[in-house]
Write an enzyme that holds these catalytic residues in place. Structure first.
Site, PDB file in Angstrom:
ATOM      1  CE  LYS A 116       1.547   2.068 -14.358  1.00  0.00           C
ATOM      2  NZ  LYS A 116       0.524   2.874 -14.987  1.00  0.00           N
ATOM      3  CD  GLU A 200       8.705   5.162 -14.538  1.00  0.00           C
ATOM      4  OE1 GLU A 200       8.301   6.232 -14.041  1.00  0.00           O
ATOM      5  OE2 GLU A 200       8.095   4.535 -15.417  1.00  0.00           O
ATOM      6  CG  HIS A 235       1.158   9.497  -7.526  1.00  0.00           C
ATOM      7  ND1 HIS A 235       2.202  10.325  -7.869  1.00  0.00           N
ATOM      8  CD2 HIS A 235       1.535   8.870  -6.405  1.00  0.00           C
ATOM      9  CE1 HIS A 235       3.169  10.187  -6.984  1.00  0.00           C
ATOM     10  NE2 HIS A 235       2.783   9.322  -6.082  1.00  0.00           N
ATOM     11  NE  ARG A 291      -8.275   4.146 -19.066  1.00  0.00           N
ATOM     12  CZ  ARG A 291      -8.055   5.328 -18.496  1.00  0.00           C
ATOM     13  NH1 ARG A 291      -8.780   6.369 -18.834  1.00  0.00           N
ATOM     14  NH2 ARG A 291      -7.095   5.482 -17.612  1.00  0.00           N
TER      15      ARG A 291
HETATM   16  P1  ADP Z   1      -7.585   9.256 -16.816  1.00  0.00           P
HETATM   17  O1  ADP Z   1      -6.181   8.748 -16.921  1.00  0.00           O
HETATM   18  O2  ADP Z   1      -8.500   8.900 -17.940  1.00  0.00           O
HETATM   19  O3  ADP Z   1      -7.720  10.637 -16.351  1.00  0.00           O
HETATM   20  P2  ADP Z   1      -7.919   8.352 -14.198  1.00  0.00           P
HETATM   21  O4  ADP Z   1      -6.907   7.280 -13.980  1.00  0.00           O
HETATM   22  O5  ADP Z   1      -7.779   9.655 -13.540  1.00  0.00           O
HETATM   23  O6  ADP Z   1      -8.194   8.413 -15.733  1.00  0.00           O
HETATM   24  O7  ADP Z   1      -9.352   7.836 -13.831  1.00  0.00           O
HETATM   25  C1  ADP Z   1      -9.842   6.653 -14.365  1.00  0.00           C
HETATM   26  C2  ADP Z   1     -10.372   5.981 -13.158  1.00  0.00           C
HETATM   27  O8  ADP Z   1     -11.700   6.405 -12.939  1.00  0.00           O
HETATM   28  C3  ADP Z   1     -10.499   4.521 -13.249  1.00  0.00           C
HETATM   29  O9  ADP Z   1      -9.280   3.885 -13.120  1.00  0.00           O
HETATM   30  C4  ADP Z   1     -11.446   4.277 -12.082  1.00  0.00           C
HETATM   31  O10 ADP Z   1     -10.788   4.313 -10.833  1.00  0.00           O
HETATM   32  C5  ADP Z   1     -12.355   5.472 -12.132  1.00  0.00           C
HETATM   33  N1  ADP Z   1     -13.638   5.169 -12.753  1.00  0.00           N
HETATM   34  C6  ADP Z   1     -13.991   4.045 -13.366  1.00  0.00           C
HETATM   35  N2  ADP Z   1     -15.230   4.094 -13.821  1.00  0.00           N
HETATM   36  C7  ADP Z   1     -15.708   5.295 -13.493  1.00  0.00           C
HETATM   37  C8  ADP Z   1     -16.959   5.942 -13.718  1.00  0.00           C
HETATM   38  N3  ADP Z   1     -17.963   5.368 -14.375  1.00  0.00           N
HETATM   39  N4  ADP Z   1     -17.119   7.197 -13.265  1.00  0.00           N
HETATM   40  C9  ADP Z   1     -16.115   7.802 -12.632  1.00  0.00           C
HETATM   41  N5  ADP Z   1     -14.913   7.227 -12.409  1.00  0.00           N
HETATM   42  C10 ADP Z   1     -14.705   5.990 -12.822  1.00  0.00           C
HETATM   43  P1  ADP Z   2      -1.317   5.375 -13.373  1.00  0.00           P
HETATM   44  O1  ADP Z   2      -1.448   4.106 -14.147  1.00  0.00           O
HETATM   45  O2  ADP Z   2      -1.675   5.221 -11.956  1.00  0.00           O
HETATM   46  O3  ADP Z   2      -1.961   6.524 -14.080  1.00  0.00           O
HETATM   47  P2  ADP Z   2       1.242   6.574 -14.177  1.00  0.00           P
HETATM   48  O4  ADP Z   2       2.452   5.816 -14.536  1.00  0.00           O
HETATM   49  O5  ADP Z   2       0.494   7.213 -15.293  1.00  0.00           O
HETATM   50  O6  ADP Z   2       0.278   5.630 -13.328  1.00  0.00           O
HETATM   51  O7  ADP Z   2       1.641   7.675 -13.110  1.00  0.00           O
HETATM   52  C1  ADP Z   2       0.680   8.420 -12.418  1.00  0.00           C
HETATM   53  C2  ADP Z   2       1.270   9.758 -12.003  1.00  0.00           C
HETATM   54  O8  ADP Z   2       2.411   9.601 -11.161  1.00  0.00           O
HETATM   55  C3  ADP Z   2       1.778  10.601 -13.153  1.00  0.00           C
HETATM   56  O9  ADP Z   2       0.745  11.353 -13.736  1.00  0.00           O
HETATM   57  C4  ADP Z   2       2.829  11.474 -12.490  1.00  0.00           C
HETATM   58  O10 ADP Z   2       2.237  12.570 -11.845  1.00  0.00           O
HETATM   59  C5  ADP Z   2       3.404  10.577 -11.426  1.00  0.00           C
HETATM   60  N1  ADP Z   2       4.641   9.916 -11.916  1.00  0.00           N
HETATM   61  C6  ADP Z   2       4.695   8.812 -12.677  1.00  0.00           C
HETATM   62  N2  ADP Z   2       5.960   8.481 -12.956  1.00  0.00           N
HETATM   63  C7  ADP Z   2       6.756   9.397 -12.364  1.00  0.00           C
HETATM   64  C8  ADP Z   2       8.184   9.600 -12.266  1.00  0.00           C
HETATM   65  N3  ADP Z   2       9.030   8.768 -12.832  1.00  0.00           N
HETATM   66  N4  ADP Z   2       8.620  10.666 -11.566  1.00  0.00           N
HETATM   67  C9  ADP Z   2       7.759  11.501 -10.954  1.00  0.00           C
HETATM   68  N5  ADP Z   2       6.422  11.359 -10.994  1.00  0.00           N
HETATM   69  C10 ADP Z   2       5.906  10.321 -11.693  1.00  0.00           C
HETATM   70 MG    MG Z   3      -1.462   7.336 -15.907  1.00  0.00          MG
END
Ligand code: ADP
Ligand code: ADP
Ligand code: MG
Length: 662
Positions: A116, A200, A235, A291
């Site tokens: 990130k 952040e 989150h 992805r």
């Molecule tokens: P997105 O950002 O695509 O919504 P999320 O971060 O909510 O994705 O979910 C992706 C996560 O789903 C992966 O990081 C993992 O924890 C989980 N995951 C991985 N493989 C599978 C699977 N085959 N079925 C359901 N969940 C999965």
């Molecule tokens: P991940 O890789 O776990 O998906 P993200 O950086 O996409 O991590 O953040 C996951 C979630 O956390 C976001 O969808 C948002 O709801 C919350 N979040 C991320 N960054 C911030 C921020 N700077 N302030 C408030 N909420 C945040």
């Molecule tokens: Mg994210």
């Protein structure tokens, strides 16, 4: 053109990919762990290769084993799905070295977005707006503290290698910073083998809005509009929609352009998602997921584009089928993630899915499980995604509520009632979404568990009586809809009373129904509630109770029934009074209190004729309810106590006269 595709994943996404690949005439190869030998995704593919023991680290995350499986099965391409190896640059590289197409972006693009911190540095250069923050190399406390001070509290610590909401900590004040850094580092090191953090500005009440991008190997990059995924717990997303409601058209256009610029900046190819956080001050880049995303179906429903088909075409070397101008949004779509999860604390649940019923069209259901399958500790507890489309947000939301109401899962706790409340919440209907939505409305979304209403208890009792009658007579005679069917072998005389002890959690409810005309009248706990017009079969029961019609889907499992009611399924176990009676000593004409306690209820009156096992008196002692049941068929001569009375151990509760035949 791809001939054979190995799907390096499991569950719903493996099934989803197999569906499109199959329709395109591509041969599909599944991989499966020992826990998944009988899984749906194996059934949905043309061939399947075992890859090791149940834990993902021993199977679905074994890059070299999967590459070998692809080679051995003659696959010319690998689709990684999401999660697992989907964002693993080494795996993508290993596929390339083996001469197998990785359905995803180039290794360099995965690397560029893998951290990130580095991604933010890159995006800064490309002119994409960032959340104010620190994403430098130095990780010492002094540097991080100075950065937090400069950004201004509250701040958010994030694992640079993070995903799935892990390694994130909100820090409200300087005093909390040091311990938060320590615990975030520990969690990131354990989850990702990398403890680097970034800091952040923590935005309050922001929205999560992400843009779907697509690029081909010929220099074309487009976006497929945005999704709003603000409704999150821990989150992590639970409910997503497209397009984002009430989004200013100028901001929408700027976000689309920024996402395309981000993809171009890293030479992107394939499907990707650029995640932004949005508040009143603007939108800011958070991360790019290189992805297919879990929530991609909402984009499919508003654009009419099959994203997996596009992925496979692009991976096969084709140009994007449409230009930006040709991609248009029609209507509105929602996705709800149905999880085996207790909404009280959002903890994953495991167990066997004893009963499973999904809504039919127009809802789309993406799932990887069938009735009888088990949700295990090894993988994600998602059961299905319920996806709907409508001409506008209101129509789509109505369809979502309906789809949720038609969903029936028994055997384990799910978030289905929680999702149903979310979809029905006035603030959600009004599109007042932000990432703190669930927290803000927790009282309404996660109410205290309530005892079933008398109407529900009556319906449950009726369902159980009918079920037992079915079991008693394997070939039920006559009209299957007649309520009389329910009482074969039970009726004693004109005033036959059926009594059941129903248990929910640690609460017991004694329910007695008296036959009346062609229906019943409830005598306990609510005297006088009429129960009429029962209709249904083993899966569904409708009755008019207290003048109001009520319908429930039914699932029986041993002595447990799940009633699928409009919003909340009600799981009730019944304790057979006959079994309860078996525990009691036959004391001839007297029935005594087994221990000192308080009379909770008296189920019979003087002169009543009862069958063996019928509950007579319910006694509360030592915080438990004890039911004194009839030791045999007979007649209640005289009751010595009434509800509320305190009794000593050995007190004579009532006189009982066994019938001669007994
Ligand atoms: P997105 O950002 O695509 O919504 P999320 O971060 O909510 O994705 O979910 C992706 C996560 O789903 C992966 O990081 C993992 O924890 C989980 N995951 C991985 N493989 C599978 C699977 N085959 N079925 C359901 N969940 C999965
Ligand atoms: P991940 O890789 O776990 O998906 P993200 O950086 O996409 O991590 O953040 C996951 C979630 O956390 C976001 O969808 C948002 O709801 C919350 N979040 C991320 N960054 C911030 C921020 N700077 N302030 C408030 N909420 C945040
Ligand atoms: Mg994210």
């Amino acid at each position: 053109m791809i001939q054979t595709l190995l799907i390096a994943n499991r569950g719903e996404i493996a099934c989803r990919i197999a569906r499109t690949a199959g329709a395109m005439g591509i041969r599909t190869v599944a991989v499966y762990s020992e826990a998944d030998a009988g899984a749906l995704h194996v059934e949905r593919c043309d061939a399947a290769v075992p890859i090791g023991p149940a834990p993902a680290s021993d199977s679905y995350l074994k890059a070299e084993v999967i590459v070998e499986a692809a080679r051995a099965s003659g696959a010319d391409a690998v689709h990684p799905g999401y999660g697992f190896l989907s964002e693993n640059a080494d795996f993508a590289a290993a596929c390339g070295e083996a001469g197998i197409v990785f359905v995803g972006p180039p290794v360099s693009a995965i690397q560029a977005m893998g951290s990130k911190a580095e991604a933010k540095a890159l995006m800064e250069k490309a002119g994409v707006p960032l959340v104010p923050g620190y994403h430098g190399v130095a990780q010492d406390l002094t540097t991080l503290a100075a950065a937090a001070e400069k950004i201004g509290y509250p701040v958010l610590l994030k694992a640079s290698a993070g995903g799935g909401g892990r390694g994130m900590r909100v820090v409200e004040a300087p005093v909390d910073l040091e311990p938060a850094i320590a615990s975030a580092k520990r969690e990131s090191a354990a989850a990702f083998g990398d403890d680097r953090l970034l800091v952040e500005k923590y935005l309050s009440r922001p929205r999560h809005v992400e843009v779907q991008v697509f690029a081909d190997g010929h220099g074309n990059v487009v976006h497929l509009f945005e999704r709003d995924c603000s409704v999150q717990r821990r989150h992590q997303k639970v409910l997503e929609e497209a397009p984002a409601p009430d989004l200013d058209p100028a901001i929408r256009a700027a976000m689309g352009a920024a996402a395309v610029a981000a993809a171009r900046a890293i030479g992107y190819v394939g499907a990707g998602t650029v995640e932004f956080i949005l508040d009143a001050t603007g939108f800011y880049f958070m991360e790019m997921n290189t992805r297919l995303q879990v929530e991609h179906p909402v984009t499919e429903l508003i654009t009419g584009i099959d994203l997996v088909e596009w992925q496979l075409r692009v991976a096969g070397g084709e140009a994007l089928p449409l230009t930006q101008d040709q991609i248009v949004v029609t209507g509105h779509a929602f996705e709800a993630r149905l999880y085996a999860e207790d909404p009280v604390d959002f903890r994953p649940q495991t167990g066997r899915i004893n009963h499973l019923r999904f809504p039919g069209p127009p809802a789309r259901v993406d799932t990887g499980v069938r009735q009888g399958d088990t949700v295990s500790i090894h993988y994600d507890p998602m059961i299905a995604k319920l996806i709907v489309h409508g001409r506008d947000r209101a129509e789509a939301l109505g369809r979502l509520s309906r789809a949720l109401a038609e969903t029936e899962v028994a055997g384990l706790v799910t978030n289905q009632p929680f999702l149903a409340r979310l979809a029905a919440h006035p603030a959600f209907k009004a599109a007042e979404v932000h990432t703190g939505f669930i927290e803000e409305h927790a009282a309404a979304l996660i109410p205290e568990p309530q005892s079933p209403s008398n109407q529900v208890l009556a319906l449950a009792a009726l369902a159980i009586l009918r079920h037992r009658a079915d079991l008693a007579s394997a070939t039920p005679s006559g009209d299957p809809y007649s309520p009389w069917r329910a009482v074969s072998g039970w009726r004693l005389n004109e005033a036959a009373v059926q009594t059941l002890i129903l248990e929910q959690g640690d609460k017991r409810h004694v329910v007695s129904l008296r036959q009346e005309g062609d229906g019943y009248r409830m005598i306990t706990p609510a005297t006088g509630l009429s129960v009429q017009d029962a209709r249904g079969d083993k899966d569904r029961l409708r009755a008019v109770i207290g003048g109001a019609a009520i319908t429930a889907g039914l699932a029986f499992d041993g002595a447990t029934v799940t009633l699928f009611l409009p919003e909340v399924p009600s799981v009730l176990s019944w304790i057979d009074p006959l079994d309860a009676a078996g525990e009691l000593d036959d004391v001839g004409g007297r029935l005594t209190a087994p221990m000192p306690g308080k009379i909770i209820s008296v189920q019979v009156k003087d002169g009543d004729v009862v069958t063996r096992g019928a509950p007579l008196v319910v006694l509360e002692a030592m915080k438990m309810e004890h039911t004194i049941a009839a030791p045999g068929d007979g007649r209640v001569v005289k009751i010595h106590y009434q509800a509320g009375d305190l009794v000593e151990e050995g007190a004579d509760l009532l006189e009982f006269e066994p019938s001669d035949e007994a």
